[in-house]
Write an enzyme that holds these catalytic residues in place. Structure first.
Site, PDB file in Angstrom:
ATOM      1  N   LYS A  97       0.822  -1.225   0.000  1.00 52.18           N
ATOM      2  CA  LYS A  97       0.000   0.000   0.000  1.00 52.18           C
ATOM      3  C   LYS A  97       0.854   1.273   0.000  1.00 52.18           C
ATOM      4  O   LYS A  97       0.479   2.278  -0.607  1.00 52.18           O
ATOM      5  CB  LYS A  97      -0.954   0.014   1.194  1.00 52.18           C
ATOM      6  CG  LYS A  97      -2.050  -1.045   1.086  1.00 52.18           C
ATOM      7  CD  LYS A  97      -3.013  -0.947   2.257  1.00 52.18           C
ATOM      8  CE  LYS A  97      -3.966  -2.128   2.248  1.00 52.18           C
ATOM      9  NZ  LYS A  97      -4.979  -2.036   3.306  1.00 52.18           N
ATOM     10  N   ASP A 109      -9.998   2.209   2.799  1.00 53.43           N
ATOM     11  CA  ASP A 109     -10.046   1.451   4.061  1.00 53.43           C
ATOM     12  C   ASP A 109     -10.822   2.203   5.141  1.00 53.43           C
ATOM     13  O   ASP A 109     -11.629   1.623   5.867  1.00 53.43           O
ATOM     14  CB  ASP A 109      -8.623   1.165   4.562  1.00 53.43           C
ATOM     15  CG  ASP A 109      -7.917   0.113   3.718  1.00 53.43           C
ATOM     16  OD1 ASP A 109      -8.598  -0.772   3.175  1.00 53.43           O
ATOM     17  OD2 ASP A 109      -6.676   0.189   3.605  1.00 53.43           O
TER      18      ASP A 109
END
Ligand code: ATR
Length: 273
Positions: A67, A104
């Protein structure tokens, strides 16, 4: 004509549920897309992205441990990705540019507020852990105007860094696990990786307020110890992060396809497997 193709990239990736989730969304919204998973060698993320561009892939989800690498390579960053310092959703544009987003945090928030019908406003929130995952979830939580947000971490300096990073948005506080003695919270979010060893952080007894809720960012076996401990400590509800996983996928799907999928049926389906 070939269907639009999407992927999830990670290492390891074999057990990723993203293909199941996105295929379920595609079926639900009657969209013809392909969604697969790809194992990326640890030192080859940038190379993999170039390969995807040459294959004409439309988008990718990025999971552990890439990420932050994805954050580095994109041409455009959404505000959420900027604050998170990490990207979990890549959109490959027709002009060759790559846009990066992070879903997220909104995934967690939607699981809490839509799937579990919780209100965050005015609540006292405690976050256990101060890693990359915490940085990603802070902004959407703060925007709901909780009365306080405290971050506790084994390495205190990392919690303090997050307090500084978000200082312009909210007056967060930080501390050690011992500093929790005598304090009460309405929502406790576990973002430590201790559950992978079947362990729970050394939180003192008595920190759950009446009607408090416990939430683990992990799901499956990794969330069991925390949920069990929270129940013993008097939390009214203890949830795992499966709903967050599905909600972050839904937000990615919506970025790519312009359709917001319905998540509860997909969460129920995953639990039935
Ligand atoms: P993620 O990207 O999922 O947030 P991470 O950055 O590796 O993962 O963060 C893991 C979190 O679990 C950290 O807050 C870590 O605490 P430290 O910052 O002190 O390392 C926490 N953690 C891991 N093992 C732990 C342990 N044995 N005791 C307490 N906290 C632990």
């Amino acid at each position: 004509m070939k269907n639009d193709s999407y992927l999830v990239l990670g290492n390891p990736i074999a057990h990723s549920k993203s293909p199941l989730i996105h295929r379920a969304f595609a079926e639900q919204s009657q969209q013809d897309i392909d969604y697969d998973k790809r194992l990326v060698p640890l030192d080859s993320f940038a190379e993999c992205i170039r390969q995807l561009q040459s294959e004409g892939i439309k988008g990718a989800n990025v999971t552990v441990p890439f990420k932050e690498a994805a954050f580095q390579i994109v041409d455009e960053l959404s505000n959420a990705a900027q604050l998170a310092g990490a990207v979990n959703t890549l959109s490959f544009q027709d002009d060759g540019r790559i846009a990066g987003d992070n879903t997220d945090g909104i995934g967690l928030l939607r699981d809490l507020t839509k799937n579990h019908k919780l209100s965050i406003k005015g609540k006292r929130i405690l976050i256990l852990g101060a890693g990359g995952a915490v940085r990603g979830i802070l902004k959407p939580l703060i925007e709901q105007r909780p009365s306080q947000v405290m971050i506790v971490n084994r390495t205190l300096s990392k919690a303090e860094e997050l307090v500084t990073l978000f200082a312009g948005l909210f007056d967060l506080s930080s501390g050690s696990f011992e500093s929790l003695v005598g304090r009460k919270f309405d929502l406790m979010i576990n973002a430590t990786s201790l559950g992978l060893q079947g362990k729970v952080a050394p939180v003192p007894d008595g920190v759950f307020a009446d009607n408090a809720v416990a939430y683990d960012l992990m799901y499956g076996d990794g969330s069991k110890a925390f949920q069990q401990w929270a129940g013993q400590q008097g939390a009214k509800q203890a949830y795992d992060g499966l709903g967050m996983l599905v909600q972050q996928a839904a937000a990615s799907f919506s970025i790519w396809r312009g359709v917001q999928p319905e998540t509860q049926a997909v969460i129920d389906y995953l639990r039935s497997l």
